[in-house]
Design a protein around this motif. Structure first.
Motif, PDB file in Angstrom:
ATOM      1  N   ALA A 101      17.521  10.615 -27.034  1.00 19.67           N
ATOM      2  CA  ALA A 101      16.719  10.938 -28.219  1.00 19.67           C
ATOM      3  C   ALA A 101      16.179   9.681 -28.897  1.00 19.67           C
ATOM      4  CB  ALA A 101      17.561  11.749 -29.203  1.00 19.67           C
ATOM      5  N   GLU A 102      16.900   8.576 -28.771  1.00 20.74           N
ATOM      6  CA  GLU A 102      16.475   7.353 -29.438  1.00 20.74           C
ATOM      7  C   GLU A 102      15.219   6.771 -28.774  1.00 20.74           C
ATOM      8  OE1 GLU A 102      19.995   8.711 -30.754  1.00 20.74           O
ATOM      9  OE2 GLU A 102      19.771   8.114 -28.665  1.00 20.74           O
ATOM     10  N   VAL A 103      15.199   6.733 -27.437  1.00 15.74           N
ATOM     11  CA  VAL A 103      14.004   6.269 -26.729  1.00 15.74           C
ATOM     12  C   VAL A 103      12.863   7.265 -26.916  1.00 15.74           C
ATOM     13  CG1 VAL A 103      13.044   5.717 -24.454  1.00 15.74           C
ATOM     14  CG2 VAL A 103      15.335   4.921 -25.066  1.00 15.74           C
ATOM     15  N   ASP A 104      13.191   8.549 -26.933  1.00 19.18           N
ATOM     16  CA  ASP A 104      12.177   9.579 -27.157  1.00 19.18           C
ATOM     17  C   ASP A 104      11.471   9.369 -28.496  1.00 19.18           C
ATOM     18  OD1 ASP A 104      10.781  12.084 -26.746  1.00 19.18           O
ATOM     19  OD2 ASP A 104      12.193  12.977 -28.163  1.00 19.18           O
ATOM     20  N   ARG A 105      12.229   9.065 -29.539  1.00 23.82           N
ATOM     21  CA  ARG A 105      11.633   8.829 -30.854  1.00 23.82           C
ATOM     22  C   ARG A 105      10.705   7.615 -30.812  1.00 23.82           C
ATOM     23  NH1 ARG A 105      15.932   8.875 -33.884  1.00 23.82           N
ATOM     24  NH2 ARG A 105      16.438   6.721 -33.332  1.00 23.82           N
ATOM     25  N   PHE A 106      11.144   6.546 -30.165  1.00 23.03           N
ATOM     26  CA  PHE A 106      10.293   5.362 -30.069  1.00 23.03           C
ATOM     27  C   PHE A 106       9.011   5.664 -29.291  1.00 23.03           C
ATOM     28  CE2 PHE A 106       8.871   1.790 -27.425  1.00 23.03           C
ATOM     29  CZ  PHE A 106       8.433   0.938 -28.421  1.00 23.03           C
ATOM     30  N   CYS A 107       9.126   6.400 -28.185  1.00 23.44           N
ATOM     31  CA  CYS A 107       7.947   6.693 -27.365  1.00 23.44           C
ATOM     32  C   CYS A 107       6.957   7.594 -28.106  1.00 23.44           C
ATOM     33  CB  CYS A 107       8.364   7.324 -26.039  1.00 23.44           C
ATOM     34  SG  CYS A 107       9.192   6.145 -24.923  1.00 23.44           S
ATOM     35  N   HIS A 108       7.439   8.514 -28.921  1.00 29.47           N
ATOM     36  CA  HIS A 108       6.536   9.310 -29.740  1.00 29.47           C
ATOM     37  C   HIS A 108       5.800   8.422 -30.751  1.00 29.47           C
ATOM     38  CE1 HIS A 108       8.420  13.008 -28.168  1.00 29.47           C
ATOM     39  NE2 HIS A 108       7.343  13.611 -28.626  1.00 29.47           N
ATOM     40  N   TRP A 109       6.528   7.491 -31.361  1.00 34.41           N
ATOM     41  CA  TRP A 109       5.862   6.562 -32.282  1.00 34.41           C
ATOM     42  C   TRP A 109       4.825   5.730 -31.532  1.00 34.41           C
ATOM     43  CZ3 TRP A 109       5.485   1.281 -31.936  1.00 34.41           C
ATOM     44  CH2 TRP A 109       4.845   0.651 -33.024  1.00 34.41           C
ATOM     45  N   LEU A 110       5.193   5.216 -30.352  1.00 38.18           N
ATOM     46  CA  LEU A 110       4.294   4.339 -29.614  1.00 38.18           C
ATOM     47  C   LEU A 110       3.039   5.087 -29.183  1.00 38.18           C
ATOM     48  CD1 LEU A 110       3.830   1.544 -28.431  1.00 38.18           C
ATOM     49  CD2 LEU A 110       5.077   2.265 -26.373  1.00 38.18           C
ATOM     50  N   ARG A 111       3.174   6.335 -28.750  1.00 38.09           N
ATOM     51  CA  ARG A 111       1.996   7.112 -28.374  1.00 38.09           C
ATOM     52  C   ARG A 111       1.076   7.317 -29.577  1.00 38.09           C
ATOM     53  NH1 ARG A 111      -0.119  10.948 -24.668  1.00 38.09           N
ATOM     54  NH2 ARG A 111      -1.175  12.678 -25.744  1.00 38.09           N
ATOM     55  N   ALA A 112       1.647   7.683 -30.712  1.00 32.49           N
ATOM     56  CA  ALA A 112       0.826   7.897 -31.906  1.00 32.49           C
ATOM     57  C   ALA A 112       0.131   6.604 -32.323  1.00 32.49           C
ATOM     58  CB  ALA A 112       1.693   8.433 -33.047  1.00 32.49           C
ATOM     59  N   TRP A 113       0.838   5.485 -32.257  1.00 34.07           N
ATOM     60  CA  TRP A 113       0.254   4.194 -32.610  1.00 34.07           C
ATOM     61  C   TRP A 113      -0.866   3.836 -31.645  1.00 34.07           C
ATOM     62  CZ3 TRP A 113      -0.451  -0.761 -30.775  1.00 34.07           C
ATOM     63  CH2 TRP A 113      -0.673  -1.767 -31.723  1.00 34.07           C
ATOM     64  N   ASN A 114      -0.639   4.046 -30.348  1.00 35.54           N
ATOM     65  CA  ASN A 114      -1.633   3.704 -29.334  1.00 35.54           C
ATOM     66  C   ASN A 114      -2.908   4.529 -29.451  1.00 35.54           C
ATOM     67  OD1 ASN A 114      -0.412   1.587 -27.904  1.00 35.54           O
ATOM     68  ND2 ASN A 114       0.735   2.981 -26.593  1.00 35.54           N
ATOM     69  N   LEU A 115      -2.756   5.823 -29.689  1.00 32.67           N
ATOM     70  CA  LEU A 115      -3.921   6.700 -29.674  1.00 32.67           C
ATOM     71  C   LEU A 115      -4.871   6.439 -30.836  1.00 32.67           C
ATOM     72  CD1 LEU A 115      -2.471  10.105 -28.420  1.00 32.67           C
ATOM     73  CD2 LEU A 115      -3.559   8.263 -27.127  1.00 32.67           C
ATOM     74  N   GLU A 116      -4.454   5.642 -31.790  1.00 32.50           N
ATOM     75  CA  GLU A 116      -5.340   5.238 -32.881  1.00 32.50           C
ATOM     76  C   GLU A 116      -6.124   3.976 -32.539  1.00 32.50           C
ATOM     77  OE1 GLU A 116      -2.916   4.768 -36.293  1.00 32.50           O
ATOM     78  OE2 GLU A 116      -2.586   6.933 -36.597  1.00 32.50           O
ATOM     79  N   ARG A 117      -5.919   3.446 -31.299  1.00 35.67           N
ATOM     80  CA  ARG A 117      -6.530   2.183 -30.923  1.00 35.67           C
ATOM     81  C   ARG A 117      -7.313   2.296 -29.627  1.00 35.67           C
ATOM     82  NH1 ARG A 117      -2.631   1.888 -34.103  1.00 35.67           N
ATOM     83  NH2 ARG A 117      -2.513   0.217 -35.641  1.00 35.67           N
ATOM     84  N   PRO A 118      -8.265   1.367 -29.407  1.00 38.46           N
ATOM     85  CA  PRO A 118      -8.984   1.367 -28.130  1.00 38.46           C
ATOM     86  C   PRO A 118      -8.020   1.177 -26.963  1.00 38.46           C
ATOM     87  CG  PRO A 118     -10.029  -0.103 -29.729  1.00 38.46           C
ATOM     88  CD  PRO A 118      -8.717   0.308 -30.320  1.00 38.46           C
ATOM     89  N   GLU A 119      -8.402   1.662 -25.798  1.00 35.98           N
ATOM     90  CA  GLU A 119      -7.518   1.608 -24.630  1.00 35.98           C
ATOM     91  C   GLU A 119      -7.020   0.195 -24.351  1.00 35.98           C
ATOM     92  OE1 GLU A 119      -8.973   3.483 -21.131  1.00 35.98           O
ATOM     93  OE2 GLU A 119      -9.607   5.308 -22.180  1.00 35.98           O
ATOM     94  N   ARG A 120      -7.872  -0.798 -24.478  1.00 34.16           N
ATOM     95  CA  ARG A 120      -7.500  -2.173 -24.133  1.00 34.16           C
ATOM     96  C   ARG A 120      -6.477  -2.757 -25.109  1.00 34.16           C
ATOM     97  NH1 ARG A 120     -12.434  -2.315 -26.571  1.00 34.16           N
ATOM     98  NH2 ARG A 120     -12.687  -3.727 -28.373  1.00 34.16           N
ATOM     99  N   GLU A 121      -6.268  -2.117 -26.247  1.00 30.74           N
ATOM    100  CA  GLU A 121      -5.334  -2.632 -27.248  1.00 30.74           C
ATOM    101  C   GLU A 121      -4.032  -1.832 -27.289  1.00 30.74           C
ATOM    102  OE1 GLU A 121      -7.224  -2.809 -31.043  1.00 30.74           O
ATOM    103  OE2 GLU A 121      -8.966  -3.931 -30.307  1.00 30.74           O
ATOM    104  N   ARG A 122      -3.833  -0.919 -26.360  1.00 35.30           N
ATOM    105  CA  ARG A 122      -2.639  -0.075 -26.386  1.00 35.30           C
ATOM    106  C   ARG A 122      -1.455  -0.774 -25.726  1.00 35.30           C
ATOM    107  NH1 ARG A 122      -5.629   5.771 -24.990  1.00 35.30           N
ATOM    108  NH2 ARG A 122      -6.988   5.696 -26.849  1.00 35.30           N
ATOM    109  N   ALA A 123      -0.273  -0.593 -26.312  1.00 36.71           N
ATOM    110  CA  ALA A 123       0.945  -1.238 -25.824  1.00 36.71           C
ATOM    111  C   ALA A 123       1.597  -0.385 -24.752  1.00 36.71           C
ATOM    112  CB  ALA A 123       1.917  -1.459 -26.983  1.00 36.71           C
TER     113      ALA A 123
END
Length: 418
Positions: A101-123
């Motif tokens: 669940a801990e990695v799942d929470r981080f990955c949900h945050w990372l997806r939300a953060w990425n989708l607000e940015r251009p593809e070349r700037e996604r982590a």
């Protein structure tokens, strides 16, 4: 030495200032099954990505499994919309290391953060490890079948060489003592053919190349494993260091990466008794290759609590009690000085003897026997040389695994389960 009590994510400010110019930040853990370590590491990683522009997270996990997570968190075509779907496909024991669940929470945050940015700037999110021989082989088949069917002969030759060993590929190592049983030539051909396709510079081509590197690394790993000693450990950590280097190149000049792995991998081996046994690790190799100022090594540890681990390799996970650290250890000393959470940033002339001298430092793997605390589970270390900083969590609790269908994993190297 600076000591900062931890209560909120903003308390990481002194540590963030310390790592501001690092190209690689490695964040460890004293166990693979403690909620608090994963949570604190997640909080620090979020800030490194959001505030300092780090480009990817690379973890002590298999490339194919982590590539599914990567495709989800960057919103790649065909990637799962819910990162938990990708994490749920981790089947190699011990699944709880990343399917939790801990990695799942981080990955949900990372997806939300990425989708607000251009593809070349996604982590991104990538795996560093060497175990996934069959999964990587299948991924190569899938890629070459679509991109270059004429190259399938190299993949088929490699597959046929390993095929007699089936699900117990470690038996290949025993058989490889006889020259006629080795698959080196087939693997080298496969690696060369796959590498040639990286000139297309697409993410699928890079993933195929990395899978070929995994097959090559696994072949070396299983040959080394049968001889015992440090060789198989070194093959694994050198493979992880090489994968990190390829990722930094892939993300481009000035790219920056975060590594998640056990303390025994990220803490400089030269500051421990591992060096005397001829062992290296990814933390040491990164410092040697990139320069000490370009790499920040951050350990995590605790005094007591609970942990998810297993009593034997391949057995079901259990919540186990971690007893108080033994007297004289790093953890015992920190419990006496800091009976709460804190971050220690090493450096300067005022460092106490217990961080510059040698002291026992606890390491718990996925296989754990709490009754063994008196004799094992400790690595003699010079803390301030092994790490640039250390995150202290006096009392820790077990993490929360996701439901998973587990398959038996390959045998681990010494130290067991890290």
């Amino acid at each position: 030495m600076l000591v900062q009590r931890l209560g909120t994510p903003s308390d990481f400010d002194p540590l963030l200032e310390r790592v501001r110019d690092a190209r690689v930040v490695m964040i460890g853990e004293a166990t693979h099954g403690s909620y608090d370590y994963y949570r604190l590491r997640e909080q620090l990683t979020r800030r490194l990505i959001a505030e300092q522009g780090f480009d990817f997270v690379a973890v002590e996990g298999d490339w194919p499994d982590c590539d599914r997570v990567h495709r989800s968190v960057v919103g790649a075509p065909g990637g799962a919309q819910d990162p938990r779907t990708a994490l749920g496909r981790f089947t190699r024991w011990p699944t709880w290391m990343w399917a939790n669940a801990e990695v799942d929470r981080f990955c949900h945050w990372l997806r939300a953060w990425n989708l607000e940015r251009p593809e070349r700037e996604r982590a991104g999110f990538h795996g560093l490890d060497v175990y996934s021989l069959w999964e990587s082989m299948q991924a190569i088949f899938d890629y070459l079948g679509e991109e270059d069917p004429k190259s399938m002969d190299a993949a088929q030759d490699a597959y046929r060489c390993f095929e007699p060993y089936g699900g117990r590929v470690e038996e290949y190592g025993a058989a490889s003592r006889f020259v006629s049983a080795r698959c080196e030539e087939e693997v080298i051909r496969l690696l060369a053919r796959t590498r040639a396709h990286v000139v297309s510079d697409g993410p699928d081509a890079f993933a195929a190349w990395q899978n070929a590197e995994v097959v090559a690394g696994a072949e070396r790993y299983y040959r080394a494993m049968v001889h015992g000693g440090p060789d198989s450990w070194n093959v694994r950590d050198i493979h992880m260091a090489d994968t990190l280097a390829r990722l930094l190149t892939r993300y481009g000049p000035g790219s920056r990466g975060i590594v998640w792995a056990h303390n025994t991998h990220i803490g400089d081996a030269r500051a421990t008794d591992m060096a005397g046994d001829g062992m290296v690790n990814i933390g040491q190799l990164a410092r040697e290759r990139l320069g000490r100022d370009a790499v920040a090594l951050i350990g995590l540890g605790g005094y007591q609590g609970t942990v998810v681990a297993a009593p034997h390799w391949g057995s079901p996970a259990e919540v186990m009690t971690v007893p108080p650290a033994r007297e004289g250890s790093v953890e015992w000393r920190l419990h006496e000085l800091l009976p709460e959470r804190a971050v220690l940033v090493f450096g300067g002339p005022d460092q106490p003897d217990w961080v510059t001298g040698v002291a026992d430092h606890r390491a718990i793997g996925v296989v754990y026997d709490p009754t063994f605390e008196r004799w094992g589970n400790y690595v003699p270390s010079r803390l301030a040389d092994r790490y640039d900083a250390f995150i202290w969590c006096d009392d820790s609790t077990a993490l929360h695994p996701l439901p998973a269908l587990t398959t038996f994993g390959e045998l681990a190297t010494y130290p067991a389960g890290v």
